[in-house]
Enzyme design. Sequence first.
Site, PDB file in Angstrom:
ATOM      1  N   LEU A 167      -1.194   0.947   0.969  1.00  0.00           N
ATOM      2  CA  LEU A 167      -1.765   1.573  -0.219  1.00  0.00           C
ATOM      3  C   LEU A 167      -2.047   3.025   0.138  1.00  0.00           C
ATOM      4  CD1 LEU A 167      -4.515  -0.784  -1.757  1.00  0.00           C
ATOM      5  CD2 LEU A 167      -2.197  -0.399  -2.588  1.00  0.00           C
ATOM      6  N   ASP A 168      -1.814   3.927  -0.797  1.00  0.00           N
ATOM      7  CA  ASP A 168      -2.131   5.328  -0.556  1.00  0.00           C
ATOM      8  C   ASP A 168      -3.611   5.471  -0.208  1.00  0.00           C
ATOM      9  OD1 ASP A 168       0.474   5.843  -1.320  1.00  0.00           O
ATOM     10  OD2 ASP A 168      -0.060   6.433  -3.365  1.00  0.00           O
ATOM     11  N   ARG A 169      -3.911   6.460   0.610  1.00  0.00           N
ATOM     12  CA  ARG A 169      -5.284   6.648   1.100  1.00  0.00           C
ATOM     13  C   ARG A 169      -6.345   6.687  -0.016  1.00  0.00           C
ATOM     14  NH1 ARG A 169      -6.873   9.947   6.382  1.00  0.00           N
ATOM     15  NH2 ARG A 169      -9.037   9.298   6.492  1.00  0.00           N
ATOM     16  N   VAL A 195      -6.362   5.299  -2.882  1.00  0.00           N
ATOM     17  CA  VAL A 195      -6.316   4.102  -3.740  1.00  0.00           C
ATOM     18  C   VAL A 195      -7.168   3.004  -3.113  1.00  0.00           C
ATOM     19  CG1 VAL A 195      -4.775   2.360  -4.762  1.00  0.00           C
ATOM     20  CG2 VAL A 195      -3.998   4.726  -4.510  1.00  0.00           C
ATOM     21  N   HIS A 216       4.508   6.554  -4.325  1.00  0.00           N
ATOM     22  CA  HIS A 216       3.628   7.090  -5.376  1.00  0.00           C
ATOM     23  C   HIS A 216       4.106   6.714  -6.783  1.00  0.00           C
ATOM     24  CE1 HIS A 216       1.887  10.605  -2.701  1.00  0.00           C
ATOM     25  NE2 HIS A 216       1.638   9.397  -2.211  1.00  0.00           N
TER      26      HIS A 216
END
Length: 223
Positions: free
Chosen positions: A57-59, A61, A157
Amino acid sequence: MNVLYEDNHIIIVSKQSGEIVQGDKTGDIPLSETVKQYIKKKYQKPGAVFLGVVHRLDRPVSGLVVFARTSKALERLNRMFAQGEVHKTYWAITQNRPEEMEGTLEHWLTRNEKQNKSYASLREKPGSKHALLKYKVIASSDRYNLLVVNLLTGRHHQIRCQLAAIGCPIKGDLKYGAKRSNPDGSISLLSRRVEFVHPVSKEPICVEAPVPDDNLWHALAGQ
C-alpha cells in the site's frame, strides 16, 4: 499494530497512514519488520522469522495488508494476486463528485519513475498499462463524498490517478491535484476489505479494516 486475522500461513494487519510496507531508501522501520517482531515474540520463535510481502500500500494510504507466513502461502498468494483472485475494496474521500454516481473507469496509465507518479490517458501509449476500476458514491456531506472502489487491475497509484483524471482527486493527495494536504500527511484512501479463498485451507476469507479515527471518516461512514 492492529492484527485483524492470523493463522499458520497468513497474517492480515491494518496499516496506519505513514507506515511503509517494505524497507526503502528512507531507512524507516517497515511494517513487515514490525510484523516479524510480533510473530517472533508471540510464538517465541528462535532465529529468523519468515514473512512474505505479497502486495503493498502506498505510504499515505491506510488499511489492510496481507502477509504470508509460509513459503507455500507466499507462492500461492502471489499467483492469486497476479490472476485477480484476491478481491480488494477501497474507500476514498473526494471533494468533487463524479458526474455519474457509479461507473467504470478505464484508462491507460504511464508511470514516471523519477516523479513516482502515474499519468492517465484514454488511449494506449508506448509503455502504458491498461487500468480498470469500478466505483460507487455511497455517502456525501456538504463538501465531501465517500466512494467505494473495486480494482479490476492493479497498477501503480491506480485509484489516485484514475480518480484525479475525472476531476475527483482524493482528499489530501497533493501529488494528484488535491487543493490541500491532510494535517497528518495521510491521503483519504482506505484499503477497506479483502476477500479470497485461503491458499492452503481453501476456506473463504473476508476481512474488513476499521475506518481511520477521524471525524470526517466517521461522519461519512456513518459511525
